[in-house]
Write an enzyme that holds these catalytic residues in place. Structure first.
Site, PDB file in Angstrom:
ATOM      1  N   GLU A  27       0.851  -1.190   0.000  1.00  0.00           N
ATOM      2  CA  GLU A  27       0.000   0.000   0.000  1.00  0.00           C
ATOM      3  C   GLU A  27       0.889   1.244   0.000  1.00  0.00           C
ATOM      4  O   GLU A  27       2.024   1.203   0.514  1.00  0.00           O
ATOM      5  CB  GLU A  27      -0.862  -0.034   1.281  1.00  0.00           C
ATOM      6  CG  GLU A  27      -1.782   1.154   1.439  1.00  0.00           C
ATOM      7  CD  GLU A  27      -2.887   0.928   2.471  1.00  0.00           C
ATOM      8  OE1 GLU A  27      -2.868  -0.117   3.157  1.00  0.00           O
ATOM      9  OE2 GLU A  27      -3.753   1.803   2.588  1.00  0.00           O
ATOM     10  N   ASN A  72      -6.714   1.291   2.790  1.00  0.00           N
ATOM     11  CA  ASN A  72      -7.432   2.537   3.054  1.00  0.00           C
ATOM     12  C   ASN A  72      -7.009   3.640   2.080  1.00  0.00           C
ATOM     13  O   ASN A  72      -7.781   4.541   1.782  1.00  0.00           O
ATOM     14  CB  ASN A  72      -7.166   2.997   4.491  1.00  0.00           C
ATOM     15  CG  ASN A  72      -7.750   2.037   5.516  1.00  0.00           C
ATOM     16  OD1 ASN A  72      -8.632   1.250   5.196  1.00  0.00           O
ATOM     17  ND2 ASN A  72      -7.259   2.100   6.746  1.00  0.00           N
ATOM     18  N   ASN A 172     -12.373  -1.100  -1.020  1.00  0.00           N
ATOM     19  CA  ASN A 172     -11.661  -1.689   0.116  1.00  0.00           C
ATOM     20  C   ASN A 172     -12.448  -1.411   1.396  1.00  0.00           C
ATOM     21  O   ASN A 172     -12.812  -0.253   1.651  1.00  0.00           O
ATOM     22  CB  ASN A 172     -10.266  -1.065   0.234  1.00  0.00           C
ATOM     23  CG  ASN A 172      -9.519  -1.514   1.484  1.00  0.00           C
ATOM     24  OD1 ASN A 172      -9.141  -2.677   1.593  1.00  0.00           O
ATOM     25  ND2 ASN A 172      -9.333  -0.606   2.432  1.00  0.00           N
ATOM     26  N   GLU A 173     -12.712  -2.449   2.166  1.00  0.00           N
ATOM     27  CA  GLU A 173     -13.355  -2.317   3.496  1.00  0.00           C
ATOM     28  C   GLU A 173     -14.492  -1.292   3.482  1.00  0.00           C
ATOM     29  O   GLU A 173     -14.510  -0.357   4.297  1.00  0.00           O
ATOM     30  CB  GLU A 173     -12.303  -1.975   4.553  1.00  0.00           C
ATOM     31  CG  GLU A 173     -11.269  -3.081   4.707  1.00  0.00           C
ATOM     32  CD  GLU A 173     -10.310  -2.912   5.882  1.00  0.00           C
ATOM     33  OE1 GLU A 173     -10.264  -1.815   6.477  1.00  0.00           O
ATOM     34  OE2 GLU A 173      -9.606  -3.889   6.199  1.00  0.00           O
ATOM     35  N   TYR A 244      -6.687  -9.125  11.226  1.00  0.00           N
ATOM     36  CA  TYR A 244      -5.371  -8.895  11.826  1.00  0.00           C
ATOM     37  C   TYR A 244      -5.397  -9.448  13.247  1.00  0.00           C
ATOM     38  O   TYR A 244      -6.377  -9.279  13.954  1.00  0.00           O
ATOM     39  CB  TYR A 244      -5.043  -7.397  11.839  1.00  0.00           C
ATOM     40  CG  TYR A 244      -4.803  -6.850  10.446  1.00  0.00           C
ATOM     41  CD1 TYR A 244      -3.559  -7.006   9.834  1.00  0.00           C
ATOM     42  CD2 TYR A 244      -5.802  -6.198   9.740  1.00  0.00           C
ATOM     43  CE1 TYR A 244      -3.320  -6.516   8.556  1.00  0.00           C
ATOM     44  CE2 TYR A 244      -5.577  -5.710   8.457  1.00  0.00           C
ATOM     45  CZ  TYR A 244      -4.332  -5.871   7.868  1.00  0.00           C
ATOM     46  OH  TYR A 244      -4.101  -5.395   6.598  1.00  0.00           O
ATOM     47  N   GLU A 292      -6.284  -9.454   3.059  1.00  0.00           N
ATOM     48  CA  GLU A 292      -5.446  -8.805   4.090  1.00  0.00           C
ATOM     49  C   GLU A 292      -5.445  -9.715   5.307  1.00  0.00           C
ATOM     50  O   GLU A 292      -6.507  -9.955   5.902  1.00  0.00           O
ATOM     51  CB  GLU A 292      -5.983  -7.425   4.487  1.00  0.00           C
ATOM     52  CG  GLU A 292      -5.780  -6.367   3.431  1.00  0.00           C
ATOM     53  CD  GLU A 292      -6.112  -4.956   3.923  1.00  0.00           C
ATOM     54  OE1 GLU A 292      -5.933  -4.677   5.131  1.00  0.00           O
ATOM     55  OE2 GLU A 292      -6.565  -4.145   3.097  1.00  0.00           O
ATOM     56  N   GLN A 349       1.565  -6.662   5.229  1.00  0.00           N
ATOM     57  CA  GLN A 349       1.897  -6.298   3.874  1.00  0.00           C
ATOM     58  C   GLN A 349       3.271  -6.889   3.545  1.00  0.00           C
ATOM     59  O   GLN A 349       3.637  -7.870   4.172  1.00  0.00           O
ATOM     60  CB  GLN A 349       1.856  -4.779   3.733  1.00  0.00           C
ATOM     61  CG  GLN A 349       0.437  -4.232   4.023  1.00  0.00           C
ATOM     62  CD  GLN A 349       0.224  -2.764   3.680  1.00  0.00           C
ATOM     63  OE1 GLN A 349       1.041  -2.133   3.026  1.00  0.00           O
ATOM     64  NE2 GLN A 349      -0.890  -2.189   4.133  1.00  0.00           N
TER      65      GLN A 349
HETATM   66  O1  AHR Z   1      -3.034  -2.950   5.999  1.00  0.00           O
HETATM   67  C1  AHR Z   1      -3.299  -1.825   6.748  1.00  0.00           C
HETATM   68  C2  AHR Z   1      -4.760  -1.379   6.644  1.00  0.00           C
HETATM   69  O2  AHR Z   1      -5.588  -2.310   7.269  1.00  0.00           O
HETATM   70  C3  AHR Z   1      -5.330  -1.302   5.248  1.00  0.00           C
HETATM   71  O3  AHR Z   1      -5.043  -0.087   4.642  1.00  0.00           O
HETATM   72  C4  AHR Z   1      -6.803  -1.418   5.480  1.00  0.00           C
HETATM   73  O4  AHR Z   1      -7.483  -1.980   4.382  1.00  0.00           O
HETATM   74  C5  AHR Z   1      -6.895  -2.277   6.735  1.00  0.00           C
HETATM   75  O5  AHR Z   1      -7.770  -1.747   7.656  1.00  0.00           O
END
Ligand code: AHR
Length: 504
Positions: A27, A72, A172-173, A244, A292, A349
């Protein structure tokens, strides 16, 4: 000493693995691009300003697919800013990460970098502040050979051949209130269907990813997926999952169970997608793009004091520990277990920003602890996933319920005549002895048993000590009359490679 049984059979194939399961994500965030992949003047940089030490590490991971440019970042990304003569590109304020984006590295430069890295790109479209028109123009700019306004513009930018990007993320999201332009499930589902329609009219063979929930704690999960797919089921190929994992309370047994949560997440979304399939009497199944996933929590406090509005600020620079590598290993096994439906996954990432690869500006690049399980899975987890039957003790956990001490999966690479058993021993006190009945692999021998283990779960690799946590081989693993026997050290990631005798 704890005992477990693992068995698998050459004939019992669960899925053919899509190599894009070992995808990653870059990103425009922090030092991922500026100071990560791109650093003109660095001693290793090539004529394009790309660090070749970083490229070498990316190539070592054999990443087949990279999601780009966010994240994001895409919710306010004007793609037109990132193409054309570099000296005329605008500097923009990136609201997502409160940074300055100079647009020095844009779409065409990053595509050049990804070719050098040996990876395809998966482009995320801005459906936050932009919409259908910007999306269809970008697809035309990238993928049409020439003879139209946007494709000729690309050609005038020195890129004669179309990029031919195959997979596109529809935003995205989009369920997240932190996105500028976030939407309700109905609003987004309609938009995804219509943007998808325009893209498919251009090229029906393109694969589209609809945004699923940002994580399982979203109040709209999992109704979001059901509603969104109701609108765009026949247009999209995948629904995305993001997650995450954190160890905020320094509770290792719970942290090691995070992949159980990931497993439940995948199962829930498969059921939800199949529910919509049944409702629509459709013959098509929607697959999963887990685009992700990673451990992310170490850098949160440090990020709060980072100066806003600079280029390439040190954001999301998690320093990964050995226990993080175990969680990443468990997640890779979980993704492989669901390889029949999870066709794409992106470790989020790749460089500097929550990444397996770290760099110092003007200095070296090194491998974080999580580099190793990803490397092993990417190198040896190709081919087919075998149904892997496991019997082992487990422990009870308030967050995740029952967590098995052993997380494991077997893969079979027919071409290389090689079977790999990936295994994590979650037990912090005891070794785990595994005995496995392996059918159909007569004459196979143990090629290698790699182990990642460390006495200190908090051990990390740093610039000063880049090889603190590295894999080693152990020689005690054996096969005798179709029975595999191995000892997994306490808290360890294991890669047991078996191969046909006489083959390398
Ligand atoms: O990977 C970091 C962020 O986590 C990304 O930009 C977003 O899509 C997610 O919330």
């Amino acid at each position: 000493m704890m005992q477990a049984r693992v068995s698998f059979d050459r004939e019992l194939i669960k899925a053919v693995i899509d190599e894009r399961l070992f995808g990653s994500f870059i990103e425009h965030l922090g030092r991922a691009i500026y100071g990560g992949v791109y650093e003109p003047g660095h001693p290793t940089s090539d004529k394009d300003g790309f660090r070749t030490d970083v490229l070498d590490l990316v190539r070592e991971l054999r990443v087949p697919l990279i999601r780009y440019p966010g994240g994001n970042y895409v919710y306010a990304f004007n793609w037109e800013d990132s193409v054309g003569p570099a000296d005329r590109r605008p500097r923009r304020l990136d609201l997502a990460w409160r940074s300055v984006e100079p647009n020095t590295v844009g779409l065409n430069e990053f595509a050049r970098w990804s070719k050098k890295a040996g990876a395809e790109l998966m482009i995320a479209l801005n459906l936050g502040t932009r919409g259908i028109d910007a999306a269809r123009n970008l697809v035309e700019y990238c993928n049409h050979p020439g003879g139209s306004y946007w494709s000729d513009l690309r050609r005038s930018h020195g890129v004669a051949e179309p990029h031919g990007f195959k997979v596109w993320c529809l935003g995205n999201e989009m369920d997240g209130p932190w996105q500028v332009g976030y939407k309700t499930a109905d609003e987004y589902g309609r938009l995804a269907a219509e943007a998808g329609k325009a893209i498919k009219l251009f090229d029906p063979s393109l694969e589209l990813v609809a945004c699923g929930s940002s994580n399982t704690h979203m109040p709209t999960f999992p109704q979001w997926e059901a509603t969104v797919l109701d609108h765009c089921y026949e247009t999209v190929t995948y629904i995305s999952l993001h997650d995450y994992f954190k160890n905020l309370k320094n509770d290792l047994p719970t942290f090691l169970g995070e992949s159980v949560g990931m497993d439940n997440f995948i199962r829930t979304i498969i059921s939800t997608a199949d529910f919509v399939k049944a409702k629509k009497r459709s013959r098509k199944s929607i697959n999963i793009s887990f685009d992700e996933w990673n451990v992310w929590f170490h850098s949160r406090q440090a990020d709060e004091v980072v100066e806003p509005w600079t280029v390439g600020p040190p954001l999301l620079e998690d320093v990964y520990t050995f226990e993080d590598a175990l969680v990443v290993g468990c997640c890779l096994i979980t993704l492989l277990r669901h390889a029949d439906r999870v066709r794409i996954a992106c470790l989020a990432q790749l460089v500097n920003t929550i990444a397996p690869i770290m760099t110092e500006n003007k200095g070296p690049a090194w491998r974080q602890t999580i580099f190793y399980p990803f490397l092993h899975a990417s190198l040896f987890g190709r081919g087919e996933v075998l149904e892997t039957f496991i019997r082992c003790p487990s422990y009870e956990n308030a967050t995740h319920g029952e967590i098995p001490y052993l997380e494991s999966i077997a893969t079979f690479n027919r071409q290389a005549e090689e079977v790999t058993l990936f295994a994590v021993n979650r037990n912090a006190q005891e070794e785990l002895v595994i005995e496995g009945k392996i059918a159909g692999f007569e004459g196979y021998k143990v090629r290698e048993h790699l182990v990642l283990a460390h006495a200190d779960p908090k051990a990390a690799n740093t610039k000063e000590n880049p090889a603190n946590v590295t894999p080693r081989s152990i020689a005690t693993t054996s096969i005798d009359k179709g029975m595999l026997k191995a000892v997994l050290p306490r808290l360890s990631w294991n890669v047991i490679r078996l191969g046909a005798a006489g083959k390398a």
